[in-house]
Design a protein around this motif. Sequence first.
Motif, PDB file in Angstrom:
ATOM      1  N   LEU A 218      63.875  38.538  63.810  1.00  0.00           N
ATOM      2  CA  LEU A 218      64.623  37.299  64.021  1.00  0.00           C
ATOM      3  C   LEU A 218      64.062  36.161  63.184  1.00  0.00           C
ATOM      4  O   LEU A 218      64.748  35.203  62.872  1.00  0.00           O
ATOM      5  CB  LEU A 218      64.558  36.882  65.492  1.00  0.00           C
ATOM      6  CG  LEU A 218      65.489  37.588  66.454  1.00  0.00           C
ATOM      7  CD1 LEU A 218      65.337  37.003  67.841  1.00  0.00           C
ATOM      8  CD2 LEU A 218      66.931  37.441  66.011  1.00  0.00           C
ATOM      9  N   GLN A 219      62.793  36.294  62.835  1.00  0.00           N
ATOM     10  CA  GLN A 219      62.179  35.201  62.091  1.00  0.00           C
ATOM     11  C   GLN A 219      61.859  35.598  60.671  1.00  0.00           C
ATOM     12  O   GLN A 219      61.094  34.950  59.987  1.00  0.00           O
ATOM     13  CB  GLN A 219      60.878  34.800  62.779  1.00  0.00           C
ATOM     14  CG  GLN A 219      61.039  34.786  64.275  1.00  0.00           C
ATOM     15  CD  GLN A 219      60.398  33.592  64.895  1.00  0.00           C
ATOM     16  OE1 GLN A 219      60.327  32.538  64.291  1.00  0.00           O
ATOM     17  NE2 GLN A 219      59.916  33.771  66.102  1.00  0.00           N
ATOM     18  N   HIS A 220      62.469  36.684  60.215  1.00  0.00           N
ATOM     19  CA  HIS A 220      62.140  37.216  58.897  1.00  0.00           C
ATOM     20  C   HIS A 220      62.675  36.318  57.803  1.00  0.00           C
ATOM     21  O   HIS A 220      63.649  35.595  57.975  1.00  0.00           O
ATOM     22  CB  HIS A 220      62.750  38.618  58.779  1.00  0.00           C
ATOM     23  CG  HIS A 220      62.123  39.465  57.741  1.00  0.00           C
ATOM     24  ND1 HIS A 220      62.494  39.407  56.413  1.00  0.00           N
ATOM     25  CD2 HIS A 220      61.144  40.386  57.816  1.00  0.00           C
ATOM     26  CE1 HIS A 220      61.762  40.276  55.725  1.00  0.00           C
ATOM     27  NE2 HIS A 220      60.952  40.885  56.545  1.00  0.00           N
ATOM     28  N   ARG A 221      62.037  36.418  56.623  1.00  0.00           N
ATOM     29  CA  ARG A 221      62.497  35.636  55.480  1.00  0.00           C
ATOM     30  C   ARG A 221      63.917  35.977  55.087  1.00  0.00           C
ATOM     31  O   ARG A 221      64.695  35.117  54.699  1.00  0.00           O
ATOM     32  CB  ARG A 221      61.611  35.960  54.269  1.00  0.00           C
ATOM     33  CG  ARG A 221      60.416  35.081  54.122  1.00  0.00           C
ATOM     34  CD  ARG A 221      59.640  35.413  52.840  1.00  0.00           C
ATOM     35  NE  ARG A 221      59.851  36.722  52.278  1.00  0.00           N
ATOM     36  CZ  ARG A 221      60.506  36.941  51.145  1.00  0.00           C
ATOM     37  NH1 ARG A 221      61.029  35.944  50.480  1.00  0.00           N
ATOM     38  NH2 ARG A 221      60.643  38.168  50.696  1.00  0.00           N
ATOM     39  N   GLU A 222      64.206  37.277  55.118  1.00  0.00           N
ATOM     40  CA  GLU A 222      65.492  37.743  54.605  1.00  0.00           C
ATOM     41  C   GLU A 222      66.625  37.474  55.580  1.00  0.00           C
ATOM     42  O   GLU A 222      66.582  37.895  56.731  1.00  0.00           O
ATOM     43  CB  GLU A 222      65.436  39.252  54.388  1.00  0.00           C
ATOM     44  CG  GLU A 222      65.155  39.660  52.977  1.00  0.00           C
ATOM     45  CD  GLU A 222      65.311  41.173  52.837  1.00  0.00           C
ATOM     46  OE1 GLU A 222      64.323  41.818  52.536  1.00  0.00           O
ATOM     47  OE2 GLU A 222      66.440  41.669  53.095  1.00  0.00           O
TER      48      GLU A 222
END
Lengths: 728, 157
Positions: free
Chosen positions: A335-339
Amino acid sequence: MPAVSKGDGMRGLAVFISDIRNCKSKEAEIKRINKELANIRSKFKGDKALDGYSKKKYVCKLLFIFLLGHDIDFGHMEAVNLLSSNKPAGGYLFISVLVNSNSELIRLINNAIKNDLSSRNPTFMCLALHCIANVGSREMAEAFASEIPRILVAGDTMDSVKQSAALCLLRLYKTSPDLVLMGEWTSRVVHLLNDQHMGVVTAAISLITCLSQKNPDEFKTCVSLAVSRLSRIVSSASTDLQDYTYYFVPAPWLSCKLLRLLQCYPPPEDGAVKGRLVECLETILNKAQEPPKSKKVQHSNAKNAILFEAISLIIHYDSEPNLLVRACNQLGQFLQHRETNLRYLALESMCTLASSEFSHEAVKTHIETVINALKTERDVSVRQRAADLLYAMCDRSNAKQIVAEMLSYLETADYSIREEMVLKVAILAEKYAVDYSWYVDTILNLIRIAGDYVSEEVWYRVIQIVINRDDVQGYAAKTVFEALQAPACHENMVKVGGYILGEFGNLIAGDPRSSPLVQFNLLHSKFHLCSVPTRALLLSAYIKFINLFPETKATIQEVLRCDSQIRNSDVELQQRAVEYLKLSSIASTDVLATVLEEMPPFPERESSILAKLKKKKGPGTVSVTDLEDSKREGGELNGGGERGPDTAAMASSNASTPSPSADLLGIRSAAPVGAAPASAGSLLVDVFSEAGPAAPSAAVNDDGFLRDLEQPTETCDSLLVEGSGDSE
Amino acid sequence: MRFMLLFSRQGKLRLQKWYTATAERDKKKMVRELMQIVLARKPKMCSFLEWRDLKIVYKRYASLYFCCAIEEQDNELITLEVIHRFVELLDKYFGSVCELDIIFNFEKAYFILDEFLMGGEIQDTSKKSVLKAIEQADLLQEEDESPRSVLEEMGLA
């Protein structure tokens, strides 16, 4: 430029394509095309037999013209002739794209295909199979459906042909399932899962997955084979599978397909098989935590594709709490990924996870992240997913927070999604309302923020609830009165306000700020701004006022008497004005009181709002638990006195058990809500007329999208250069 | 997969492959609608979106958009890699492929796509196998002009 020698260069075709590209206007293009069509027509009709090269060139030209968007009505015969030459590819391509229902041609085509199928030459066999798969018509199914399974399982069939046969059969099965009878071939087809050649396995799996969806029992032996295959892949070193390793990920497509196949079945009963599978899934989850073997996005996409599919399987089984929680945590990380892609998919997956009882609580822990996504994501599709997830994770404990967030999101949301958001907020507000004044506030807010998108079902519902619950009637009257004070308020607000004040205005009449005359003036100030149905509703409210507040009788009669009412061009309005005026003049107070008695509580029926949401989003959106939950909650709806400890106790348990009692509203949304009380005869006609369907989504602008032909601007940029595409 | 489209940034359709029977009129409408939606998206947005009852997966390579429509239950990420694999195949075949190659050799592009995907499903994920199959077919096309023998035509040889 091409590495392969282009002996059959087809210069004529290249020249033609160049000509088209150089045309400076649409008219010039059409002219050039017509010239070419005439040329081709004459060549086809001509006396001289065309050589194979020319025929192929012209067929390709016709194809090109067709793909540009122009209709082609000849050339089929020539294309069919090409099939028997040794360059059949062009002919097959033409036929697949320009399907023709001429039965003579079909017979010839089928003949050519039959020849190629029995030719033993793998290239021709594959071309024929491709053609069947591309066209997939019923005639072809009739002709070949029995032949292809035989080719598929024959020992001497080449691997490449087997692949084509499997997928061809799949296509035929999808379009004409009754003609594809697996029967005797079933076990041999399942056995293909063990084939040496990975390509064959890949193709066979697609076929088996589709077949097992329709005939799960017949194909259930595939489960253990699939598990062992998956196990072998997952535990293999990246050098084992060589050609089938994709950017350091072993056989990602095959893995995904195996995991998909397993989702067609419940968890394996056999302990050993199940154990192996759980081990596999744990390995996949573990790998996600390891540092990546390559920086390329292809590596992470392939790895994550498997991960997401594994999570889907875990959710589908819904029986291993340990795995479910791990899956939830993994998604939480994404949920907090860069992508952006991963955030999108994580939100999507979590939606399904939210409905599982094992993981519902775990999902709720991420509420702040999701709310943050709703507020800060720049991509509207991601924001929409966040909204969907909030809807899915909503329960008693967080309903108020979630509804508040959704309302504020609604203020700036895309128009295309507003109606759906409105329905969802309405459903949540009703489902989780402990305090019905909160519910009333929420719906009124909805009308204020997105009035245009508040459909009938929603505001009918709030009125029904207010009528059914004594405890909230006073509050509703007061709130609606205040809302109407706003200088510009939505027409739906006037409808709701008119109705509620008409029924319960007496509850606030004591306060001088909301005395009867003030109420009347407030309503009447909006009168001329409203559409006919709303005005009709307001007129009914006025006669109710006369009953409730005799001191207003003179004022209201004055209004009813004026020309703009009793000579109104609209029949309905005129009739009401005249009849209400008469009623107020000749009826005694007793009769008037009986006729205009307070509306009785509405009977419980199924929620039409849920039905509308389901219709909007398509099947599968509103889960059964949703509907059952609402049935259960609906029991609290009627009768004000049932609030308190009972409802609190009911609320704390999330498990939904279908309650035999109440449903919510009637699905028959056409049923007039304000049904005339029996004693009034036909005096009070249908108050709520049926509105038309929701506005269609923005129409695509047909004309001129591609009208202006700009100079060709395609670059010679290689497609596969770093940075030439979108970077993540 | 339901269909795959390739189109340029100017909205020119370069390739369209449909895996379900659809009326021509509907195809045109869908293509127009989708092109508008995809071309309007900004570079940093995610590669997936919902459209009607389908999921759309798209990726831009240089001046071309590759756009696939898949069903509700299909895996989006793996479809992205299907697209990438297809581009790799084109690249290997044409040698540093660019949009012009696809325009002028459209029938080859279709052919490669057909070898890779059939009925919307992947046939073979090994780059080597697919390219080998295409090479063999090419060689066959290079052979001399004469039609196959009469016996062959009758399926007797």
